[in-house]
Design a protein around this motif. Sequence first.
Motif, mmCIF file in Angstrom:
data_model
loop_
_atom_site.group_PDB
_atom_site.id
_atom_site.type_symbol
_atom_site.label_atom_id
_atom_site.label_comp_id
_atom_site.label_asym_id
_atom_site.label_seq_id
_atom_site.Cartn_x
_atom_site.Cartn_y
_atom_site.Cartn_z
ATOM 1 N N THR A 151 0.834 -1.196 0.000
ATOM 2 C CA THR A 151 0.000 0.000 0.000
ATOM 3 C C THR A 151 0.870 1.248 0.000
ATOM 4 O O THR A 151 1.801 1.362 0.814
ATOM 5 N N ALA A 152 0.553 2.182 -0.896
ATOM 6 C CA ALA A 152 1.280 3.455 -0.960
ATOM 7 C C ALA A 152 0.749 4.385 0.120
ATOM 8 O O ALA A 152 -0.443 4.717 0.120
ATOM 9 N N VAL A 153 1.617 4.794 1.039
ATOM 10 C CA VAL A 153 1.210 5.676 2.128
ATOM 11 C C VAL A 153 1.945 7.006 2.086
ATOM 12 O O VAL A 153 1.684 7.889 2.895
ATOM 13 N N GLY A 154 2.879 7.155 1.154
ATOM 14 C CA GLY A 154 3.610 8.411 1.017
ATOM 15 C C GLY A 154 4.178 8.520 -0.381
ATOM 16 O O GLY A 154 4.434 7.512 -1.039
ATOM 17 N N CYS A 155 4.349 9.749 -0.847
ATOM 18 C CA CYS A 155 4.830 9.955 -2.211
ATOM 19 C C CYS A 155 5.558 11.296 -2.304
ATOM 20 O O CYS A 155 5.148 12.284 -1.679
ATOM 21 N N ILE A 156 6.638 11.303 -3.086
ATOM 22 C CA ILE A 156 7.359 12.530 -3.407
ATOM 23 C C ILE A 156 7.612 12.563 -4.906
ATOM 24 O O ILE A 156 8.056 11.566 -5.489
ATOM 25 N N VAL A 157 7.279 13.691 -5.501
ATOM 26 C CA VAL A 157 7.609 13.936 -6.904
ATOM 27 C C VAL A 157 8.700 14.997 -6.906
ATOM 28 O O VAL A 157 8.492 16.126 -6.438
ATOM 29 N N ALA A 158 9.880 14.627 -7.415
ATOM 30 C CA ALA A 158 11.047 15.511 -7.368
ATOM 31 C C ALA A 158 11.620 15.694 -8.769
ATOM 32 O O ALA A 158 11.431 14.855 -9.652
ATOM 33 N N SER A 159 12.328 16.782 -8.958
ATOM 34 C CA SER A 159 12.969 17.072 -10.247
ATOM 35 C C SER A 159 14.220 17.910 -9.995
ATOM 36 O O SER A 159 14.449 18.403 -8.876
ATOM 37 N N HIS A 160 14.997 18.062 -11.042
ATOM 38 C CA HIS A 160 16.230 18.853 -10.925
ATOM 39 C C HIS A 160 15.892 20.334 -11.092
ATOM 40 O O HIS A 160 15.398 20.746 -12.139
ATOM 41 N N VAL A 161 16.137 21.115 -10.061
ATOM 42 C CA VAL A 161 15.871 22.549 -10.067
ATOM 43 C C VAL A 161 17.184 23.268 -9.811
ATOM 44 O O VAL A 161 17.918 22.921 -8.874
ATOM 45 N N LYS A 162 17.487 24.261 -10.616
ATOM 46 C CA LYS A 162 18.792 24.937 -10.533
ATOM 47 C C LYS A 162 18.785 26.169 -9.638
ATOM 48 O O LYS A 162 19.806 26.487 -9.033
ATOM 49 N N THR A 163 17.658 26.874 -9.551
ATOM 50 C CA THR A 163 17.618 28.105 -8.757
ATOM 51 C C THR A 163 16.377 28.136 -7.873
ATOM 52 O O THR A 163 15.326 27.572 -8.222
ATOM 53 N N ALA A 164 16.498 28.803 -6.748
ATOM 54 C CA ALA A 164 15.380 28.969 -5.813
ATOM 55 C C ALA A 164 15.623 30.218 -4.992
ATOM 56 O O ALA A 164 16.684 30.854 -5.089
ATOM 57 N N TYR A 165 14.644 30.559 -4.165
ATOM 58 C CA TYR A 165 14.708 31.785 -3.382
ATOM 59 C C TYR A 165 14.273 31.487 -1.955
ATOM 60 O O TYR A 165 13.377 30.663 -1.727
ATOM 61 N N PRO A 166 14.881 32.137 -0.970
ATOM 62 C CA PRO A 166 14.479 31.891 0.420
ATOM 63 C C PRO A 166 13.087 32.453 0.697
ATOM 64 O O PRO A 166 12.723 33.524 0.210
ATOM 65 N N LEU A 167 12.353 31.738 1.479
ATOM 66 C CA LEU A 167 11.003 32.150 1.854
ATOM 67 C C LEU A 167 11.085 33.220 2.923
ATOM 68 O O LEU A 167 11.866 33.113 3.874
ATOM 69 N N LEU A 168 10.306 34.257 2.747
ATOM 70 C CA LEU A 168 10.260 35.302 3.777
ATOM 71 C C LEU A 168 9.539 34.759 4.998
ATOM 72 O O LEU A 168 8.416 34.261 4.887
ATOM 73 N N PRO A 169 10.152 34.823 6.165
ATOM 74 C CA PRO A 169 9.514 34.264 7.362
ATOM 75 C C PRO A 169 8.184 34.951 7.652
ATOM 76 O O PRO A 169 8.005 36.141 7.399
#
Length: 295
Positions: free
Chosen positions: A175-193
């Motif tokens: 039984t599938a109880v968890g899942c992650i869909v991931a990919s290659h990402v080159k850039t991101a930005y910090p989240l403002l608290p």
Amino acid sequence: LPIFSKQPSSFCKQKLKVSQSKKRKASDTSTELTMGANLARVSSKHSIGTVSSKRLKCEYRQTFMDLGQKLDGSTRCSECGMEYCPGEPSDELEHKSFHKQYTADITINKINSLDTICTYPNGDRIVRLWTASNTSRSSKVRSLLSWMTREMGCIPETLLEDPTTKVFVYLVDKTAVGCIVASHVKTAYPLLPSTTGINSAGGEGSKDAIQNDDVCLCDTTAKRSTELGISLIWTHQQHRNKSVASMLLDAVRSNFHYGWTVPKDKCAFSQPTLQGRMFAERYFETPAFLVFLPE
């Protein structure tokens, strides 16, 4: 006084008028009685325009309009989250149907042929179910994503079009109880608290304040390089608070790129939900975790 053997003509005329009016009234009364009797016969024979005394007895029911408010006598199911009124046949039937659909399991057969990347002493395992070079389980992956859409909302149809996308699934037996869909990402930005924040111990500083935010704001002036982007992370409701998501993410970081583990500061999330934001702050131990923007 003179005595007349006959009444005066004027008196005879008045008496004649009175007798004629009496006859006319009697005729009208008899006509009305006859017509009423005929109508009574017709109505009793054909039941036209009449309602029996049994049908006149009405049953009154209290109805209500569900506009999202807290309803008197209603309850919320702890498993599926649906609010309904116990004892109301239509509500109980609808809840039963929704509950069965919501708590249904996604079963994956022939697990020994899957690409297992991590196993645990209790028999649980994490598998790499889908990659661009191995789409043999694509129908099962799409069924899983479609099932997850009911809980998480709309999932982009282009999620699997990226050639770097990989799908990892946590299995309990089959039984599938968890899942992650991931990919290659080159850039991101910090989240403002958030102005209130959520402490890393798991408590919520002000859950309502964060939930009212329409979007999570990022600091676009602080561009960061990344190696891993988490497009989707999900855990079955009955298996939450059991570290399933954390173990999944650890396995993805260790197995996304061959031969090395992606550091936490090189991982980014897509636009998080409230629960996703709470999880990310605890996992990365900072409220300013990285978020990548859709292209």
